[in-house]
Design a protein around this motif. Structure first.
Motif, PDB file in Angstrom:
ATOM      1  N   GLY A 201       0.644  -1.146  -0.124  1.00  0.00           N
ATOM      2  CA  GLY A 201       0.135   0.027  -0.029  1.00  0.00           C
ATOM      3  C   GLY A 201       0.741   1.357   0.190  1.00  0.00           C
ATOM      4  O   GLY A 201       0.434   2.221  -0.667  1.00  0.00           O
ATOM      5  N   ASN A 202       2.073   1.428   0.544  1.00  0.00           N
ATOM      6  CA  ASN A 202       2.720   2.455   0.734  1.00  0.00           C
ATOM      7  C   ASN A 202       3.952   2.683  -0.252  1.00  0.00           C
ATOM      8  O   ASN A 202       4.568   3.634  -0.089  1.00  0.00           O
ATOM      9  CB  ASN A 202       2.804   2.950   2.102  1.00  0.00           C
ATOM     10  N   SER A 203       4.463   1.402  -0.989  1.00  0.00           N
ATOM     11  CA  SER A 203       5.641   1.275  -1.220  1.00  0.00           C
ATOM     12  C   SER A 203       5.880   2.537  -2.493  1.00  0.00           C
ATOM     13  O   SER A 203       6.920   3.199  -2.684  1.00  0.00           O
ATOM     14  CB  SER A 203       5.982   0.151  -1.830  1.00  0.00           C
ATOM     15  N   VAL A 207       8.752   5.742  -2.297  1.00  0.00           N
ATOM     16  CA  VAL A 207      10.009   5.657  -3.354  1.00  0.00           C
ATOM     17  C   VAL A 207       9.600   7.019  -4.041  1.00  0.00           C
ATOM     18  O   VAL A 207      10.580   7.341  -4.742  1.00  0.00           O
ATOM     19  CB  VAL A 207      10.133   4.421  -4.169  1.00  0.00           C
ATOM     20  N   ARG A 208       8.499   7.337  -4.449  1.00  0.00           N
ATOM     21  CA  ARG A 208       8.164   8.301  -5.302  1.00  0.00           C
ATOM     22  C   ARG A 208       9.137   9.654  -5.672  1.00  0.00           C
ATOM     23  O   ARG A 208       9.478  10.091  -6.774  1.00  0.00           O
ATOM     24  CB  ARG A 208       6.656   8.864  -5.353  1.00  0.00           C
ATOM     25  N   ASN A 227      11.531  -3.252  -5.402  1.00  0.00           N
ATOM     26  CA  ASN A 227      11.812  -3.343  -6.972  1.00  0.00           C
ATOM     27  C   ASN A 227      10.645  -3.052  -7.827  1.00  0.00           C
ATOM     28  O   ASN A 227      10.812  -2.273  -8.839  1.00  0.00           O
ATOM     29  CB  ASN A 227      12.338  -4.820  -7.178  1.00  0.00           C
ATOM     30  N   GLU A 228       9.360  -3.492  -7.390  1.00  0.00           N
ATOM     31  CA  GLU A 228       8.152  -3.001  -8.195  1.00  0.00           C
ATOM     32  C   GLU A 228       8.078  -1.777  -8.164  1.00  0.00           C
ATOM     33  O   GLU A 228       7.678  -0.947  -9.339  1.00  0.00           O
ATOM     34  CB  GLU A 228       7.053  -3.916  -7.643  1.00  0.00           C
ATOM     35  N   ALA A 229       8.028  -0.985  -6.902  1.00  0.00           N
ATOM     36  CA  ALA A 229       7.741   0.336  -7.046  1.00  0.00           C
ATOM     37  C   ALA A 229       8.847   1.060  -7.699  1.00  0.00           C
ATOM     38  O   ALA A 229       8.339   2.098  -8.513  1.00  0.00           O
ATOM     39  CB  ALA A 229       7.676   0.790  -5.385  1.00  0.00           C
ATOM     40  N   ARG A 234      10.180   4.187 -12.580  1.00  0.00           N
ATOM     41  CA  ARG A 234      11.284   4.493 -13.136  1.00  0.00           C
ATOM     42  C   ARG A 234      12.439   5.027 -12.296  1.00  0.00           C
ATOM     43  O   ARG A 234      13.237   6.068 -12.927  1.00  0.00           O
ATOM     44  CB  ARG A 234      11.107   5.104 -14.520  1.00  0.00           C
ATOM     45  N   ILE A 235      12.632   4.522 -10.942  1.00  0.00           N
ATOM     46  CA  ILE A 235      13.538   5.106 -10.150  1.00  0.00           C
ATOM     47  C   ILE A 235      14.890   4.043 -10.149  1.00  0.00           C
ATOM     48  O   ILE A 235      14.430   2.798  -9.910  1.00  0.00           O
ATOM     49  CB  ILE A 235      13.187   5.170  -8.823  1.00  0.00           C
TER      50      ILE A 235
END
Ligand SMILES: [Zn+2]
Length: 334
Positions: A201-203, A207-208, A227-229, A234-235
């Motif tokens: 829910g918060n990943s 990371v954003r 990894n998914e986030a 695209r980070i």
């Protein structure tokens, strides 16, 4: 043999070798003789032979006073760095120029590289064996904004490897313990700490805002979430993992190389307690910081499409090629 740095504007190159000068004043005279009017404009107040207040001179990494310091005797092997105002508005203060002078001298780094570090925001997820050295080296190198994240408290059994946490920190939050040490290390850094657990829910939200995410996790479920986030946003994601005397490292650049799920498709069995010698995450966490710094500054080649394995038992580093999985459930189509 003497060098000076960061005269790209005047000299078209970053370093110059000067021989046979006795002191800083005669070094400057020699440089002015070589590079003429353009350098004079950068160094001196208009129409005078008085050095501008914004000029900063370091002899072997130490700042000198622009009046009496000019008599500083020079000998073979000294490294002189002179920082005139950089066209385009350099944002580094004299203190920063001095603090980071030894890395600014690295080929391809320069003041521009340091300014990129100052503008960068790195998220270190996890303040354990990997996150402690990684965040310490990032802060020491001048990362402008660091977010550290860990929901746990310090335990006595953490202290053999989690080097930002000390005896008196046992039972404190890891985030609180780490931020105190990192601030003491470099008060110029903006550091914020979060005591959250990473969930599906918060990943994304966590990371954003980061330019780079460093994997300081001790388990694969949260690594996969990060990894998914990171792929979604695209980070760049710098993966590290350790056990015993062995460790691994990979830099994930979404869209350019394999993601963590391509390289390790299936979660290794979860071990709530595993052996680890503190020096192993010391090595890998340090390399994670190095990869992050390289990416931000743009020096060297990142470990993309590869996985590095370190084995401390016989002191070997091996690198294997890692390919994208065209059917990867995480990065397919990215
Ligand atoms: Zn993938």
């Amino acid at each position: 043999m003497k060098f000076f740095a960061n005269f790209r504007e005047a000299a078209g190159r970053e370093q110059e070798r000067v021989e046979g000068v006795a002191d800083v004043a005669s070094l400057i005279d020699e440089l002015v003789r070589r590079f003429g009017k353009k350098l004079v404009e950068q160094l001196y107040e208009r129409g005078t032979r008085r050095l501008r207040e914004t000029v900063h001179i370091l002899v072997n990494g130490r700042g000198i006073n622009l009046l009496e310091g000019l008599n500083t005797h020079l000998k073979d092997g000294d490294v002189i760095a002179i920082f005139p105002p950089v066209s385009g508005g350099g944002s580094l203060t004299p203190e920063e120029l001095e603090r980071y002078s030894r890395q600014i001298l690295i080929r391809g780094f320069g003041e521009e590289g340091q300014e990129k570090l100052k503008r960068a925001h790195v998220l270190v997820a996890g303040l354990g064996g990997l996150g402690c050295p990684a965040s310490a080296y990032l802060v020491a190198a001048g990362i402008g904004h660091l977010t550290i994240l860990d929901a746990e408290r310090v335990e006595l059994s953490n202290l053999n490897r989690q080097i930002l946490h000390w005896q008196l920190d046992v039972r404190r939050s890891k985030a609180g313990s780490a931020i105190e040490k990192l601030w003491a290390m470099n008060p110029m850094a903006k550091i914020d700490s979060r005591l959250e657990k990473i969930t599906r829910g918060n990943s994304n939200k966590l990371v954003r805002d980061a330019d780079i995410v460093v994997d300081g996790m001790d388990n694969y479920p949260t690594r996969y979430l990060l990894n998914e986030a990171c792929v979604r946003n695209r980070i760049p994601f710098i993966h590290g993992a350790v056990e015993g005397l062995v460790g691994q490292l990979a830099t994930i650049l979404p869209g350019e190389g394999p993601c963590l799920r391509c390289i390790i498709p299936k979660e290794p069995p979860l071990k709530p307690v595993f052996p680890v010698l503190g020096t192993t995450p010391g090595v890998i966490g340090c390399l994670q910081a190095m990869e992050a710094i390289k990416l931000i500054v743009g020096v060297g080649r990142p470990l993309v499409g590869k996985m590095l394995f370190f084995n401390g038992e016989d002191m070997t580093f091996d690198i294997i090629e890692a390919r994208r999985d065209p059917n990867c459930p995480v990065c397919k189509g990215v």
